[in-house]
Motif scaffolding. Structure first.
Motif, short mmCIF file in Angstrom:
data_model
loop_
_atom_site.label_atom_id
_atom_site.label_comp_id
_atom_site.label_asym_id
_atom_site.label_seq_id
_atom_site.Cartn_x
_atom_site.Cartn_y
_atom_site.Cartn_z
N THR A 1 6.65 -9.13 -5.02
CA THR A 1 6.91 -8.54 -6.39
C THR A 1 5.85 -6.68 -6.80
N SER A 2 4.89 -7.03 -6.00
CA SER A 2 4.01 -5.70 -6.04
C SER A 2 4.66 -5.01 -5.50
N LEU A 3 4.73 -4.70 -4.56
CA LEU A 3 5.28 -3.70 -3.75
C LEU A 3 7.10 -3.53 -4.17
N THR A 4 8.13 -4.30 -4.80
CA THR A 4 9.25 -4.04 -4.97
C THR A 4 8.83 -3.42 -6.74
N ALA A 5 8.07 -3.70 -7.31
CA ALA A 5 7.70 -3.07 -9.07
C ALA A 5 7.18 -1.39 -8.20
N ASN A 6 6.51 -1.43 -7.25
CA ASN A 6 5.87 0.19 -6.67
C ASN A 6 6.78 0.78 -6.20
N ALA A 7 8.31 0.06 -5.96
CA ALA A 7 8.93 1.33 -5.68
C ALA A 7 9.95 1.15 -6.56
N HIS A 8 10.03 0.48 -7.42
CA HIS A 8 10.94 0.84 -8.86
C HIS A 8 9.93 1.77 -9.15
N TRP B 1 0.82 -1.48 -0.02
CA TRP B 1 0.12 -0.22 0.11
C TRP B 1 1.13 1.45 -0.01
N ILE B 2 1.93 1.33 0.78
CA ILE B 2 2.58 2.53 0.79
C ILE B 2 3.24 2.85 -0.57
N THR B 3 3.96 1.54 -1.06
CA THR B 3 4.92 1.81 -1.86
C THR B 3 3.51 2.10 -3.51
N GLY B 4 2.98 1.44 -3.30
CA GLY B 4 1.72 1.18 -4.37
C GLY B 4 1.56 3.11 -4.52
N TRP C 1 12.29 5.05 -5.94
CA TRP C 1 13.13 4.91 -4.78
C TRP C 1 13.91 3.67 -5.03
N PRO C 2 15.32 3.84 -4.06
CA PRO C 2 17.21 3.59 -4.70
C PRO C 2 16.22 1.61 -4.75
N MET C 3 17.23 0.51 -5.63
CA MET C 3 16.59 -1.10 -5.35
C MET C 3 18.13 -1.39 -6.22
#
Length: 152
Positions: A114-121, A52-55, A125-127
Motif C-alpha cells: 500500500t505504501s509503495l502504491t501510494a508513493n507511485a501515485h 524506497w524507489i517510489t518514495g 506514475w500510471p496506475m
C-alpha cells in the motif's frame, strides 16, 4: 594439469572469505527466519526496495524529501526486516509452526504494497483506478504528510 591450474582462479582468498562468511551466516539466517522461507523474505525485501524507489520519486516530485526523512527510513527498514525473525522465534517458543511468521510477513508485505502504491501515485506514475481505490486512505495520508513538510 590444466584442471589444477584452472583451480587457481577458484581458490582465491576472496572466494575463501565469501565461502566462510556464507557458512557462518546461513545457520544464523535459518535460526532467525526458519528454513524454506527464503522466497517470502525475498518478496518482502523486494517490496521494501520498491517502496524506497517510489518514495524517493514521490518526494522529489512534491519536494517533500529531506535528508532527515531519508535517514530515518534506515531504522524503519531494519525494523521491518526484524519483525519476521521475531515472529519466527515466537513461533518456536509457542510451538506454532509458522503461524506468527507468515501472519506478520504477509501483513508487512501488504502494508509495504500500500505504501509503495501510494508513493507511485504521488509520483504520477500510471496506475489502474481500481488500485488507487484500494489504497486511497494511504494516498490521502501521504499527501497530507507531504503538505505538512512543505509548510515547515
Amino acid at each position: 594439469m590444466k584442471f589444477v591450474q584452472s583451480l587457481d582462479n577458484v581458490a582465491t582468498p576472496a572466494n575463501g572469505i565469501a565461502a566462510t562468511t556464507g557458512a557462518f551466516l546461513t545457520p544464523i539466517f535459518h535460526y532467525f527466519y526458519g528454513t524454506g522461507r527464503l522466497d517470502i523474505l525475498i518478496v518482502l525485501f523486494f517490496m521494501i526496495i520498491l517502496d524506497w524507489i517510489t518514495g524517493i520519486s514521490a518526494a522529489k516530485k512534491d519536494f517533500s524529501y529531506s535528508s532527515d526523512y531519508g535517514i530515518s527510513r534506515i531504522p524503519r527498514t531494519l525494523f521491518l526486516l526484524a519483525l519476521p525473525a521475531l515472529a519466527n522465534l515466537l513461533d518456536k517458543v509457542m510451538g506454532t509452526p509458522g503461524f506468527l511468521f507468515y501472519g506478520v510477513t504477509f501483513g508487512l508485505i501488504y502494508h509495504t504494497w500500500t505504501s509503495l502504491t501510494a508513493n507511485a501515485h504521488r509520483a504520477n506514475w500510471p496506475m489502474p483506478k481500481s488500485i488507487e481505490k484500494l489504497v486511497g486512505s494511504e494516498i490521502k495520508a501521504k499527501a497530507e504528510r507531504a503538505a505538512r513538510k512543505e509548510q515547515k
